[in-house]
Design an enzyme around this catalytic site. Structure first.
Site, PDB file in Angstrom:
ATOM      1  N   LYS A   1       4.829   9.315   8.735  1.00  7.26           N
ATOM      2  CA  LYS A   1       4.611   8.804  10.101  1.00  7.26           C
ATOM      3  C   LYS A   1       5.662   9.305  11.099  1.00  7.26           C
ATOM      4  CE  LYS A   1       1.979   4.906   8.291  1.00  7.26           C
ATOM      5  NZ  LYS A   1       0.604   4.844   8.705  1.00  7.26           N
TER       6      LYS A   1
ATOM      7  N   ASP B   1       9.348   2.706  -0.504  1.00  8.64           N
ATOM      8  CA  ASP B   1       8.339   3.442   0.262  1.00  8.64           C
ATOM      9  C   ASP B   1       8.542   3.059   1.725  1.00  8.64           C
ATOM     10  OD1 ASP B   1       6.211   4.574   1.498  1.00  8.64           O
ATOM     11  OD2 ASP B   1       4.674   3.694   0.193  1.00  8.64           O
TER      12      ASP B   1
ATOM     13  N   TYR C   1       0.865  -1.185   0.000  1.00  8.65           N
ATOM     14  CA  TYR C   1       0.000   0.000   0.000  1.00  8.65           C
ATOM     15  C   TYR C   1       0.898   1.231   0.000  1.00  8.65           C
ATOM     16  CZ  TYR C   1      -3.345   3.517   1.726  1.00  8.65           C
ATOM     17  OH  TYR C   1      -4.130   4.627   1.880  1.00  8.65           O
TER      18      TYR C   1
HETATM   19  N1  PLP Z   1       2.976   4.391   2.133  1.00 12.57           N
HETATM   20  C1  PLP Z   1       2.912   3.479   3.103  1.00 12.57           C
HETATM   21  C2  PLP Z   1       3.897   2.345   3.106  1.00 12.57           C
HETATM   22  C3  PLP Z   1       1.961   3.593   4.109  1.00 12.57           C
HETATM   23  O1  PLP Z   1       1.917   2.671   5.079  1.00 12.57           O
HETATM   24  C4  PLP Z   1       1.058   4.674   4.088  1.00 12.57           C
HETATM   25  C5  PLP Z   1       0.019   4.794   5.121  1.00 12.57           C
HETATM   26  O2  PLP Z   1      -0.206   3.949   5.927  1.00 12.57           O
HETATM   27  C6  PLP Z   1       1.165   5.609   3.063  1.00 12.57           C
HETATM   28  C7  PLP Z   1       2.133   5.446   2.103  1.00 12.57           C
HETATM   29  C8  PLP Z   1       0.250   6.786   3.036  1.00 12.57           C
HETATM   30  O3  PLP Z   1       0.562   7.632   4.083  1.00 12.57           O
HETATM   31  P1  PLP Z   1      -0.543   8.662   4.646  1.00 12.57           P
HETATM   32  O4  PLP Z   1      -1.599   7.859   5.275  1.00 12.57           O
HETATM   33  O5  PLP Z   1       0.236   9.529   5.595  1.00 12.57           O
HETATM   34  O6  PLP Z   1      -1.024   9.434   3.461  1.00 12.57           O
END
Ligand code: PLP
Length: 456
Positions: A291, A263, A168
């Site tokens: 985060k 990511d 994700y």
């Molecule tokens: N990338 C990863 C690996 C994530 O776990 C998340 C959210 O959980 C995101 C991107 C998106 O981040 P946000 O919820 O701060 O938009």
């Protein structure tokens, strides 16, 4: 991803049914607030998983957090293993973070102009992370990923992106796609409102499948701008990858003039200050963060070599901007939190504590022949109701086993333990979890497992 999104957010019916081994906690005030919220927000929430669709009962409305403890609107107290989905590596309401935020807020909240705090946070990161040379702050993980993808496309002058089923990356259009039925497929949109033309630019393959990745490079020669992967896939269970697979991605990207994006919105600053890149010692071309980097306030970031980052506006032609990017209050929270993480022994202590905790739980389950496995890395862990030794791919997760998680979640809440409300979500341990908290949590987990496996 659609299947995963559906699985995460829309399991059938969440009414409490069946018996529990303990009385259900009161959720009267939370239920009242949820009824009100439903008149205000779609589904009563501002992010889907919060609606408790995959577990029993009404969502808990949280009133307060301190250390690793949470209190809901009905004054139930919990030991928290969700930690705001990862950012709170120091726990709730950490003194140092709070005080720094209050200090900086005295000077105003936002200027839309550069501040020394941005320099300070960037230096703190870049001096202690050899995998990136320049960074750009944004306001969420989604924004970081969206910008990284644009950067990769601008840099390579190619359009296609390769992603993995089960990872994700936030809710940016081109990544809200799921795999089709072949080995290598164009993504199919996994959300209404995503144009098919966008999904057509995203190729989706299974994790841990070198053959599929190789075929994608044959089928789309000189067209793939970037491979994006969560190097520690932690949004659809914890689908730990072999270093060998990540190394293979590094090599195939280099051979094909494709950029490798890690990511690290979850893994960044979590499994070590240098995240998964440092853990596996693999240098991606671009890294995204979120985060933890914001100390609990809305911050994301992406970084790369100075050369790749020179493509970003105003230096280069790839446009990306943000009214609240580098917000001073958020920078202050990030500075305070990351400073703590750099203390000698911080990660060793946190990771050892997690290992002790998860090993004890695994030992308990194994001794009773429960079909249950705890997967863990750093201070991230995931409970899987399986007897498989490894789970590397999304399609290796038994969707039926989520019924067991649902039951366990309720048992845990009734014993004062808070987990994210979906069996596809991982748990986090923070520096604020004490030995006493973890002992209490272990006992509650043992009892809950006994209830789940006794079929009561
Ligand atoms: N990338 C990863 C690996 C994530 O776990 C998340 C959210 O959980 C995101 C991107 C998106 O981040 P946000 O919820 O701060 O938009």
């Amino acid at each position: 991803m659609f299947e995963a999104i559906k699985k995460k957010f829309s399991a059938e019916g969440n009414e409490p049914t069946g018996s529990t081994s303990k009385p259900d906690i009161s959720r009267e005030k939370s239920a009242e607030l949820f009824e009100k919220a439903k008149t205000l927000f779609p589904g009563g929430v501002n992010s889907p998983v919060r609606a408790f669709k995959s577990v029993y009962g009404t969502p808990l409305f949280i009133k307060k957090g301190d250390g690793c403890h949470l209190w809901d609107a009905d004054d139930n107290e919990f030991i928290d293993f969700c930690c705001s989905w990862g950012p709170l590596i120091l726990g709730h309401n950490n003194n140092k973070v709070r005080e720094k935020v209050i200090e900086i807020m005295q000077n105003g909240m936002s200027f839309g102009a550069p501040t020394a705090l941005e320099n300070e946070l960037a230096e703190l990161i870049l001096k202690n992370n050899k995998y990136i040379e320049k960074i750009r702050f944004v306001s969420s993980g989604t924004e970081a990923v969206m910008s990284a993808i644009r950067l990769a496309r601008g840099n390579t002058k190619r359009d296609k992106i390769l992603k993995f089923e089960g990872c994700y990356h936030g809710h940016t259009d081109s990544l809200l796609v799921k795999a089709g039925s072949g080995l290598v497929t164009f993504g199919e949109t996994s959300s209404a409102g995503v144009p098919k033309a966008f999904a057509d630019e995203t190729i989706v393959v299974a994790l841990n499948d070198k053959e599929a990745v190789t075929k994608a490079f044959e089928d789309f020669k000189d067209q793939i701008a970037a491979i994006i992967i969560e190097p520690v896939p932690a949004n659809n269970g914890l689908l730990l990858q072999e270093k060998d697979f990540l190394q293979f991605l590094r090599e195939i990207c280099t051979q094909n003039g494709t950029l490798l994006i890690f990511d690290e919105v979850i893994s960044g600053f979590r499994i070590g200050f240098e995240g998964a890149a440092g853990h596996y010692q693999i240098k991606p071309d671009i890294i995204t963060y979120g985060k933890i980097i914001g100390g609990g306030l809305p911050v994301g970031a992406y970084g790369a070599s100075a050369q790749i980052m020179s493509n970003i506006s105003p230096e280069g032609a790839v446009y990306q901007a943000g009214t609240l990017s580098g917000n001073p209050v958020a920078m202050a929270a990030g500075i305070a939190q990351l400073t703590e993480l750099l203390r000698i022994g911080f990660y060793k202590d946190l990771n050892n504590k997690t290992e002790e905790f998860t090993t004890a739980i695994q030992r308990f389950a194994t001794a009773r022949n429960y079909k249950f496995k705890v997967f863990t890395i750093g201070s991230i862990f995931w409970f899987a109701f399986t007897d498989q030794e490894t789970i590397h791919r999304a399609d290796e997760i038994d969707a039926g086993s989520m019924e067991k998680f649902k039951k366990m979640h309720r048992e845990l809440l009734n014993r004062g333990i808070y987990f994210g409300p979906s069996g596809y979500e991982v748990g986090f341990i923070s520096a604020a979890h004490t030995k006493i908290d973890l002992e209490k949590a272990k006992r509650a987990i043992f009892e809950s497992l006994e209830v789940v496996f006794s079929g009561k």
